[in-house]
Scaffold this motif. Structure first.
Motif, PDB file in Angstrom:
ATOM      1  N   PRO A  75      12.636   2.988   2.579  1.00 47.89           N
ATOM      2  CA  PRO A  75      11.221   2.843   2.970  1.00 47.89           C
ATOM      3  C   PRO A  75      10.274   3.013   1.787  1.00 47.89           C
ATOM      4  CG  PRO A  75      12.400   4.216   4.542  1.00 47.89           C
ATOM      5  CD  PRO A  75      13.344   3.999   3.391  1.00 47.89           C
ATOM      6  N   ALA A  76       9.165   2.294   1.877  1.00 46.46           N
ATOM      7  CA  ALA A  76       8.149   2.349   0.820  1.00 46.46           C
ATOM      8  C   ALA A  76       6.798   2.684   1.406  1.00 46.46           C
ATOM      9  CB  ALA A  76       8.087   1.009   0.085  1.00 46.46           C
ATOM     10  N   LEU A  77       5.982   3.350   0.602  1.00 47.34           N
ATOM     11  CA  LEU A  77       4.598   3.635   0.971  1.00 47.34           C
ATOM     12  C   LEU A  77       3.725   2.576   0.317  1.00 47.34           C
ATOM     13  CD1 LEU A  77       3.216   5.996   2.568  1.00 47.34           C
ATOM     14  CD2 LEU A  77       2.593   6.925   0.344  1.00 47.34           C
ATOM     15  N   PHE A  78       3.086   1.747   1.122  1.00 45.06           N
ATOM     16  CA  PHE A  78       2.268   0.652   0.592  1.00 45.06           C
ATOM     17  C   PHE A  78       0.809   1.081   0.588  1.00 45.06           C
ATOM     18  CE2 PHE A  78      -0.255  -3.257   1.126  1.00 45.06           C
ATOM     19  CZ  PHE A  78       0.210  -3.985   0.035  1.00 45.06           C
ATOM     20  N   VAL A  79       0.154   0.981  -0.601  1.00 40.87           N
ATOM     21  CA  VAL A  79      -1.239   1.408  -0.768  1.00 40.87           C
ATOM     22  C   VAL A  79      -2.064   0.209  -1.222  1.00 40.87           C
ATOM     23  CG1 VAL A  79      -2.779   3.038  -1.920  1.00 40.87           C
ATOM     24  CG2 VAL A  79      -0.385   3.673  -1.486  1.00 40.87           C
TER      25      VAL A  79
ATOM     26  N   ALA B 221       4.687   1.218  -3.137  1.00 38.22           N
ATOM     27  CA  ALA B 221       4.483  -0.220  -3.330  1.00 38.22           C
ATOM     28  C   ALA B 221       2.992  -0.498  -3.427  1.00 38.22           C
ATOM     29  CB  ALA B 221       5.098  -1.007  -2.175  1.00 38.22           C
ATOM     30  N   VAL B 222       2.622  -1.343  -4.377  1.00 30.55           N
ATOM     31  CA  VAL B 222       1.215  -1.695  -4.569  1.00 30.55           C
ATOM     32  C   VAL B 222       1.108  -3.207  -4.726  1.00 30.55           C
ATOM     33  CG1 VAL B 222       0.558   0.517  -5.580  1.00 30.55           C
ATOM     34  CG2 VAL B 222       1.391  -1.315  -7.059  1.00 30.55           C
ATOM     35  N   PRO B 223      -0.064  -3.774  -4.425  1.00 32.11           N
ATOM     36  CA  PRO B 223      -0.208  -5.229  -4.497  1.00 32.11           C
ATOM     37  C   PRO B 223      -0.667  -5.751  -5.850  1.00 32.11           C
ATOM     38  CG  PRO B 223      -2.129  -4.281  -3.461  1.00 32.11           C
ATOM     39  CD  PRO B 223      -1.209  -3.126  -3.755  1.00 32.11           C
ATOM     40  N   SER B 224      -1.157  -4.882  -6.738  1.00 33.60           N
ATOM     41  CA  SER B 224      -1.825  -5.362  -7.949  1.00 33.60           C
ATOM     42  C   SER B 224      -1.407  -4.559  -9.162  1.00 33.60           C
ATOM     43  CB  SER B 224      -3.345  -5.264  -7.786  1.00 33.60           C
ATOM     44  OG  SER B 224      -3.730  -3.897  -7.648  1.00 33.60           O
ATOM     45  N   TYR B 225      -1.589  -5.166 -10.336  1.00 30.69           N
ATOM     46  CA  TYR B 225      -1.270  -4.464 -11.577  1.00 30.69           C
ATOM     47  C   TYR B 225      -2.236  -3.310 -11.820  1.00 30.69           C
ATOM     48  CZ  TYR B 225      -5.174  -6.687 -14.116  1.00 30.69           C
ATOM     49  OH  TYR B 225      -6.421  -7.081 -14.531  1.00 30.69           O
ATOM     50  N   THR B 226      -3.443  -3.395 -11.265  1.00 31.89           N
ATOM     51  CA  THR B 226      -4.405  -2.317 -11.485  1.00 31.89           C
ATOM     52  C   THR B 226      -3.930  -1.029 -10.824  1.00 31.89           C
ATOM     53  OG1 THR B 226      -5.688  -3.070  -9.566  1.00 31.89           O
ATOM     54  CG2 THR B 226      -6.342  -3.899 -11.723  1.00 31.89           C
ATOM     55  N   LEU B 227      -3.467  -1.112  -9.578  1.00 27.57           N
ATOM     56  CA  LEU B 227      -2.945   0.082  -8.918  1.00 27.57           C
ATOM     57  C   LEU B 227      -1.621   0.513  -9.535  1.00 27.57           C
ATOM     58  CD1 LEU B 227      -3.767  -0.578  -5.151  1.00 27.57           C
ATOM     59  CD2 LEU B 227      -4.676   1.231  -6.601  1.00 27.57           C
ATOM     60  N   ALA B 228      -0.806  -0.445  -9.952  1.00 26.93           N
ATOM     61  CA  ALA B 228       0.460  -0.086 -10.596  1.00 26.93           C
ATOM     62  C   ALA B 228       0.200   0.731 -11.855  1.00 26.93           C
ATOM     63  CB  ALA B 228       1.248  -1.344 -10.927  1.00 26.93           C
ATOM     64  N   GLY B 229      -0.732   0.290 -12.678  1.00 23.64           N
ATOM     65  CA  GLY B 229      -1.044   1.018 -13.893  1.00 23.64           C
ATOM     66  C   GLY B 229      -1.555   2.414 -13.611  1.00 23.64           C
TER      67      GLY B 229
ATOM     68  N   GLU C  99      -4.478  -6.314   0.978  1.00 21.68           N
ATOM     69  CA  GLU C  99      -3.542  -7.381   0.675  1.00 21.68           C
ATOM     70  C   GLU C  99      -2.233  -7.203   1.449  1.00 21.68           C
ATOM     71  OE1 GLU C  99      -3.534  -8.859  -3.503  1.00 21.68           O
ATOM     72  OE2 GLU C  99      -4.674  -7.036  -3.900  1.00 21.68           O
ATOM     73  N   LEU C 100      -2.288  -6.454   2.530  1.00 23.76           N
ATOM     74  CA  LEU C 100      -1.090  -6.201   3.318  1.00 23.76           C
ATOM     75  C   LEU C 100      -0.486  -7.488   3.865  1.00 23.76           C
ATOM     76  CD1 LEU C 100       0.879  -4.241   4.697  1.00 23.76           C
ATOM     77  CD2 LEU C 100      -0.752  -4.101   6.610  1.00 23.76           C
ATOM     78  N   ALA C 101      -1.339  -8.410   4.316  1.00 23.11           N
ATOM     79  CA  ALA C 101      -0.836  -9.637   4.939  1.00 23.11           C
ATOM     80  C   ALA C 101       0.070 -10.441   4.010  1.00 23.11           C
ATOM     81  CB  ALA C 101      -2.013 -10.498   5.395  1.00 23.11           C
ATOM     82  N   ARG C 102      -0.165 -10.342   2.708  1.00 28.22           N
ATOM     83  CA  ARG C 102       0.653 -11.087   1.743  1.00 28.22           C
ATOM     84  C   ARG C 102       2.099 -10.623   1.730  1.00 28.22           C
ATOM     85  NH1 ARG C 102      -1.581 -10.306  -3.990  1.00 28.22           N
ATOM     86  NH2 ARG C 102       0.320 -11.493  -4.460  1.00 28.22           N
TER      87      ARG C 102
END
Length: 498
Positions: A444-448, A402-410, A455-458
């Motif tokens: 479960p997901a790995l959040f980076v 799991a990622v918070p942004s399109y930049t990390l997703a890409g 941006e974890l709080a979001r």
């Protein structure tokens, strides 16, 4: 009754000088090499995702960049070179079109100066090795102005058809080309000579061609809740005034044009304005076609930030207007004349020198700095970092990343595939891709996320449990480029992407 359209006349300017073509060819080779060796930017990795399934629109922009990337990938493979190959080529061909455009009204010498200055600007130099929506936008904007120049010089109304095709492809590239349409209308109504074109059927057919080429983008938006139009055109609405942003806009553009060159752009614009007032329609093209977009950028800068690349389509016109006044430096006297002469001498060499430094740094990283201090830091260390995160995912038992942004997703999707990397926001960005497996999202997901801007709080409230797994570093040659926090997320409350 409208006046008849002007009679056709023959125009001959010859071919560009061989030394100029040779220099442009050398630049092309250098830019192709840099394009193949430098790592992708965050946005390029994201636009690559668009090319996985071609559509008539995407969340952020019109679709041309995806189509161009797909063509490069099909021919040269899914590599940095494949993604970017058409960017240096577009700058090369666009430079030749600029030469022809300027030569039609200001002669061969001014045309050569304009091409040199255009390529010497930092923004065009850097942008010519990247593939973003600006790449096709700048090219088709320039192609449209070239067709207008041919029209004005030859008085052949058939050039309106070329204007329509080029403008339509520009709209298929980026919505800001709408401002070029306003510029064309302004140019048409501004002189008696241009108003005669309203009597030519080719003008109206050209306009219809432009709209027809843009129609698929409109239809796609209609089918997707107008999401792309809402995102981009929503920026035009002021949300408070921030005058300091205007000064920031001017400062950044001064740097990207080049400190010695920028005053000549202003001087050239003032001289071009005199030509416009005198009714010289062709000579006024670089200013009149630029004014609506420039006016919007100034307006926007008073209430929001202007990205440095946004004015890129105007740079060919800037170079044209600056090239007009460089010879007039010899007419200036005193200290002003000496300063102007010095600036004129160093403008192009300084621009090319700084661009060369950017190229070298992008490829070999002369120093390793964090992203806040070095825009090229985003290009570095991703292969090893993605492999590290994937290994941690398997070790921790997480089913997906799991990622918070399109930049990390890409970034992660390019290296790990699209099936188990999910952005926890903006699902409309990925509507063209197969949706993630709902059963996977329950696991479960790995959040980076970046440690400097976590941006974890979001998203933490969307899960029953959030457990820290420490930090991981993206490195280059043993030096830390950026640091990321990693958390294990379990027990999602419904669809975690909401």
């Amino acid at each position: 009754m409208a006046d008849a359209a002007p009679s056709v006349r023959k125009v001959t300017v010859g071919l560009p000088p061989i030394p100029l073509v040779g220099a442009l060819t050398l630049l092309l080779v250098v830019r192709l090499v840099v394009a193949g060796l430098a790592g992708l930017t965050d946005d390029e990795a994201y636009y690559r995702l668009w090319s996985l399934k071609l559509q008539a629109g995407y969340y952020d922009h019109a679709p041309m960049v995806a189509w161009v990337i797909r063509a490069g990938r099909e021919i040269f493979g899914d590599t940095a070179f494949g993604l970017r190959v058409f960017s240096p080529l577009a700058t090369f061909v666009g430079s030749l079109l600029l030469w022809r455009t300027v030569a039609l009204f200001d002669g061969r010498d001014t045309a050569t100066r304009a091409v040199v200055l255009f390529n010497a600007t930092i923004l065009i130099g850097a942008g010519s090795v990247l593939m973003t929506p600006d790449t096709p936008s700048v090219f088709f904007w320039g192609a449209t102005v070239w067709a207008l120049a041919e029209l004005s010089a030859s008085r052949n109304p058939n050039w309106w058809l070329a204007v329509g095709v080029a403008a339509g492809l520009g709209l298929f590239s980026k919505y800001s080309v709408l401002f070029l349409g306003l510029g064309i209308v302004l140019w048409l109504v501004s002189t008696r000579e241009t108003r005669r074109w309203f009597a030519a059927w080719q003008l109206w057919v050209g306009g219809a061609l432009a709209l027809a080429l843009f129609a698929p983008v409109v239809l796609w938006n209609a089918e997707h809740g107008w999401i792309s139009f809402a995102k981009q055109f929503g920026r035009t609405v002021p949300h408070g005034m921030r005058p300091e942003k205007f000064l920031e806009f001017l400062g950044v553009q001064w740097l990207l044009i080049g400190l010695p060159l920028a005053p000549f752009v202003v001087w050239g614009a003032l001289r071009t304005a005199r030509s416009w007032r005198a009714g010289e329609a062709g000579a006024a093209l670089p200013l009149v076609t630029s004014l609506p977009f420039l006016a919007y950028l100034v307006f926007h800068s008073f209430h929001g930030g202007i990205e440095g690349n946004w004015p890129a389509p105007l740079y060919a016109g800037f170079a044209w207007m600056a090239a007009r006044v460089l010879p007039a430096v010899a007419e200036l006297g005193g200290r002003t004349g000496r300063l102007a002469a010095s600036a004129a001498r160093i403008a192009a060499p300084l621009g090319f020198g700084l661009t060369a430094l950017v190229y070298v740094h992008a490829v070999v990283a002369l120093v390793v700095l964090p992203p806040e201090r070095d825009p090229t830091a985003q290009m570095r260390g991703w292969d090893a970092f993605a492999a590290d995160i994937e290994a941690l995912r398997r070790e921790s038992g997480a089913a997906w990343i799991a990622v918070p942004s399109y930049t990390l997703a890409g970034r992660f999707m390019r290296r790990l595939g699209t099936d188990h990397v999910v952005q926890l926001a903006d699902p409309e960005r990925y509507a063209h891709l197969p949706p993630p497996d709902p059963a996977m999202l329950e696991k479960p997901a790995l959040f980076v996320t970046r440690a400097r801007k976590s941006e974890l709080a979001r998203f933490a409230g969307r899960f029953d449990e959030v457990r820290s797994l420490g930090t991981r570093e993206r490195t280059l040659r043993g030096r830390v480029v950026d640091t990321y926090t990693v958390h294990l997320l379990t027990g999602p409350h419904g669809d975690p992407r909401r």
